[in-house]
Design a protein around this motif. Sequence first.
Motif, PDB file in Angstrom:
ATOM      1  N   GLY A 280      10.082  36.976 108.277  1.00 24.20           N
ATOM      2  CA  GLY A 280      10.968  37.543 109.289  1.00 24.20           C
ATOM      3  C   GLY A 280      12.235  38.107 108.687  1.00 24.20           C
ATOM      4  N   ARG A 281      12.806  37.385 107.712  1.00 23.17           N
ATOM      5  CA  ARG A 281      14.020  37.887 107.060  1.00 23.17           C
ATOM      6  C   ARG A 281      13.737  39.177 106.295  1.00 23.17           C
ATOM      7  N   LEU A 282      12.600  39.229 105.633  1.00 21.07           N
ATOM      8  CA  LEU A 282      12.236  40.437 104.902  1.00 21.07           C
ATOM      9  C   LEU A 282      12.052  41.613 105.856  1.00 21.07           C
ATOM     10  N   ASP A 283      11.410  41.374 106.976  1.00 23.41           N
ATOM     11  CA  ASP A 283      11.200  42.455 107.945  1.00 23.41           C
ATOM     12  C   ASP A 283      12.527  42.966 108.500  1.00 23.41           C
ATOM     13  N   GLU A 284      13.461  42.069 108.742  1.00 26.11           N
ATOM     14  CA  GLU A 284      14.772  42.504 109.248  1.00 26.11           C
ATOM     15  C   GLU A 284      15.515  43.323 108.198  1.00 26.11           C
ATOM     16  N   ARG A 285      15.439  42.907 106.945  1.00 32.34           N
ATOM     17  CA  ARG A 285      16.094  43.672 105.881  1.00 32.34           C
ATOM     18  C   ARG A 285      15.443  45.042 105.713  1.00 32.34           C
ATOM     19  N   LEU A 286      14.123  45.104 105.897  1.00 28.69           N
ATOM     20  CA  LEU A 286      13.442  46.398 105.818  1.00 28.69           C
ATOM     21  C   LEU A 286      13.902  47.334 106.930  1.00 28.69           C
ATOM     22  N   LEU A 287      14.076  46.793 108.123  1.00 22.41           N
ATOM     23  CA  LEU A 287      14.574  47.606 109.229  1.00 22.41           C
ATOM     24  C   LEU A 287      15.946  48.192 108.892  1.00 22.41           C
ATOM     25  N   GLU A 288      16.817  47.373 108.328  1.00 24.19           N
ATOM     26  CA  GLU A 288      18.156  47.843 107.950  1.00 24.19           C
ATOM     27  C   GLU A 288      18.068  48.928 106.883  1.00 24.19           C
ATOM     28  N   TRP A 289      17.191  48.715 105.905  1.00 26.21           N
ATOM     29  CA  TRP A 289      17.031  49.693 104.824  1.00 26.21           C
ATOM     30  C   TRP A 289      16.508  51.019 105.367  1.00 26.21           C
ATOM     31  N   ALA A 290      15.469  50.960 106.180  1.00 21.54           N
ATOM     32  CA  ALA A 290      14.879  52.180 106.733  1.00 21.54           C
ATOM     33  C   ALA A 290      15.875  52.913 107.624  1.00 21.54           C
ATOM     34  N   ASP A 291      16.627  52.175 108.412  1.00 22.63           N
ATOM     35  CA  ASP A 291      17.608  52.788 109.301  1.00 22.63           C
ATOM     36  C   ASP A 291      18.703  53.482 108.505  1.00 22.63           C
ATOM     37  N   GLY A 292      19.123  52.853 107.399  1.00 25.54           N
ATOM     38  CA  GLY A 292      20.157  53.456 106.569  1.00 25.54           C
ATOM     39  C   GLY A 292      19.709  54.743 105.905  1.00 25.54           C
ATOM     40  N   ILE A 293      18.431  54.857 105.614  1.00 27.48           N
ATOM     41  CA  ILE A 293      17.894  56.053 104.972  1.00 27.48           C
ATOM     42  C   ILE A 293      17.593  57.148 105.983  1.00 27.48           C
ATOM     43  N   GLY A 294      17.247  56.750 107.215  1.00 22.34           N
ATOM     44  CA  GLY A 294      16.868  57.717 108.229  1.00 22.34           C
ATOM     45  C   GLY A 294      15.371  57.842 108.402  1.00 22.34           C
ATOM     46  N   LEU A 295      14.616  56.882 107.840  1.00 19.14           N
ATOM     47  CA  LEU A 295      13.171  56.865 108.054  1.00 19.14           C
ATOM     48  C   LEU A 295      12.877  56.519 109.511  1.00 19.14           C
ATOM     49  N   TYR A 296      11.989  57.250 110.115  1.00 21.11           N
ATOM     50  CA  TYR A 296      11.557  56.974 111.486  1.00 21.11           C
ATOM     51  C   TYR A 296      12.737  56.945 112.458  1.00 21.11           C
ATOM     52  N   ASP A 297      13.627  57.894 112.304  1.00 23.04           N
ATOM     53  CA  ASP A 297      14.794  57.973 113.179  1.00 23.04           C
ATOM     54  C   ASP A 297      14.343  58.036 114.638  1.00 23.04           C
ATOM     55  N   GLY A 298      14.770  57.065 115.420  1.00 20.97           N
ATOM     56  CA  GLY A 298      14.375  56.995 116.824  1.00 20.97           C
ATOM     57  C   GLY A 298      13.017  56.380 117.057  1.00 20.97           C
ATOM     58  N   ARG A 299      12.344  55.998 115.987  1.00 19.48           N
ATOM     59  CA  ARG A 299      11.004  55.406 116.105  1.00 19.48           C
ATOM     60  C   ARG A 299      10.920  54.110 115.297  1.00 19.48           C
ATOM     61  N   MET A 300      11.970  53.349 115.281  1.00 15.44           N
ATOM     62  CA  MET A 300      12.031  52.171 114.430  1.00 15.44           C
ATOM     63  C   MET A 300      11.039  51.088 114.840  1.00 15.44           C
ATOM     64  N   GLU A 301      10.460  51.220 116.045  1.00 16.63           N
ATOM     65  CA  GLU A 301       9.437  50.252 116.428  1.00 16.63           C
ATOM     66  C   GLU A 301       8.235  50.329 115.491  1.00 16.63           C
ATOM     67  N   ARG A 302       8.017  51.485 114.885  1.00 16.42           N
ATOM     68  CA  ARG A 302       6.916  51.619 113.921  1.00 16.42           C
ATOM     69  C   ARG A 302       7.156  50.714 112.703  1.00 16.42           C
ATOM     70  N   VAL A 303       8.387  50.676 112.264  1.00 20.19           N
ATOM     71  CA  VAL A 303       8.718  49.837 111.105  1.00 20.19           C
ATOM     72  C   VAL A 303       8.558  48.369 111.479  1.00 20.19           C
ATOM     73  N   ARG A 304       9.030  48.003 112.664  1.00 23.41           N
ATOM     74  CA  ARG A 304       8.918  46.608 113.090  1.00 23.41           C
ATOM     75  C   ARG A 304       7.447  46.206 113.235  1.00 23.41           C
ATOM     76  N   ASP A 305       6.645  47.083 113.821  1.00 24.69           N
ATOM     77  CA  ASP A 305       5.225  46.786 113.998  1.00 24.69           C
ATOM     78  C   ASP A 305       4.484  46.676 112.664  1.00 24.69           C
ATOM     79  N   ALA A 306       4.906  47.450 111.682  1.00 24.73           N
ATOM     80  CA  ALA A 306       4.201  47.460 110.405  1.00 24.73           C
ATOM     81  C   ALA A 306       4.250  46.104 109.721  1.00 24.73           C
ATOM     82  N   GLY A 307       5.399  45.457 109.741  1.00 22.58           N
ATOM     83  CA  GLY A 307       5.509  44.123 109.165  1.00 22.58           C
ATOM     84  C   GLY A 307       5.283  44.087 107.653  1.00 22.58           C
ATOM     85  N   PHE A 308       5.850  45.062 106.933  1.00 23.05           N
ATOM     86  CA  PHE A 308       5.643  45.087 105.490  1.00 23.05           C
ATOM     87  C   PHE A 308       6.388  43.965 104.769  1.00 23.05           C
ATOM     88  N   GLY A 309       7.385  43.391 105.405  1.00 25.26           N
ATOM     89  CA  GLY A 309       8.020  42.209 104.829  1.00 25.26           C
ATOM     90  C   GLY A 309       7.042  41.038 104.805  1.00 25.26           C
TER      91      GLY A 309
END
Length: 316
Positions: free
Chosen positions: A4-33
């Motif tokens: 869970g901590r890894l997934d939250e950090r990934l969300l922060e990283w992706a948001d800071g870069i602009g990956l999936y702008d407005g579609r961050m649910e994709r990152v959360r669903d992926a669960g790469f952490g």
Amino acid sequence: MLAGRLDERLLEWADGIGLYDGRMERVRDAGFGRLAALCYPATDDEDLLMVPARCALAIWALDDHYCDDPDLGAVPSLLGSRLATASATLGRAHLPDRHEAAFDAATRDDPALKGLRSAAGHLRRITTAAQFDRTRHTLRTLFAALAQEGTWRATRYQPQVWEYLMNRQANSFLPCMTVIDALGGYRLPADVWAHPDVHDAVGTAALAASIANDIYSAGTESRSSDGDFNLPRAIAAEAPCTPQEALRLSAELHNELMHRFRRQCDELAHQGGRELHRFLDGVLDWCAGSLAWHRTAPRYHRHATDGHAPHTLERT
């Protein structure tokens, strides 16, 4: 919880870069952490595990931004050019200074390239030059396979099963496996990695893991009209047979490859050193962790494939 901590950090990283702008649910669903936590059991160091997690998300995002999703900017006619630029982004372009500056300016604001460049930078910090080059080489091979798939899509070509498997061998989880020793705190010697028998064994496992991904994603991709490719679809077209029978045959092929990998490991046990044995054990752990992730990841669970073929997949 670590995942869970890894997934939250990934969300922060992706948001800071602009990956999936407005579609961050994709990152959360992926669960790469969670994927990283499951696939690299040799460590529970969050900072270390964030390295392969970022790499996995960066590759997935590049596939979406360049290959699959027009809403994220995918343009089929630009795919080959964009993938060549992505390959150059993994290292210095080696251009004359004024032209390298132009390259940097032209690629600075592309979110897929920003993600790839950031992930590669983090990877450099935990790897030797040889380890990094190993991953970079497999990524560039993956990009070539993505370009081939793009050609199939543009021409509406249905590859034969052998063609699809050839492509999937390159478009596989192999880059994720190349960092197993770096995460485990040891170094697989470059000449050992380059040995044909080692390459064959790790490539076998990477292909098996990718077939498992095909099986779990078949439910989602069957609802797609944009020409997604997967092994069950290739088998169903070539046989021909029903989709469920194609899933069963795909699972059998996965299991055949995993049994072959185990035999290859037994043969390599007589010729490799301690680092190779640790690495091959790590590959087996990676495959088991990947299966566990696929069985519970929301992006696959929502579109289950009737619950039959995936449960026949063996970890050996």
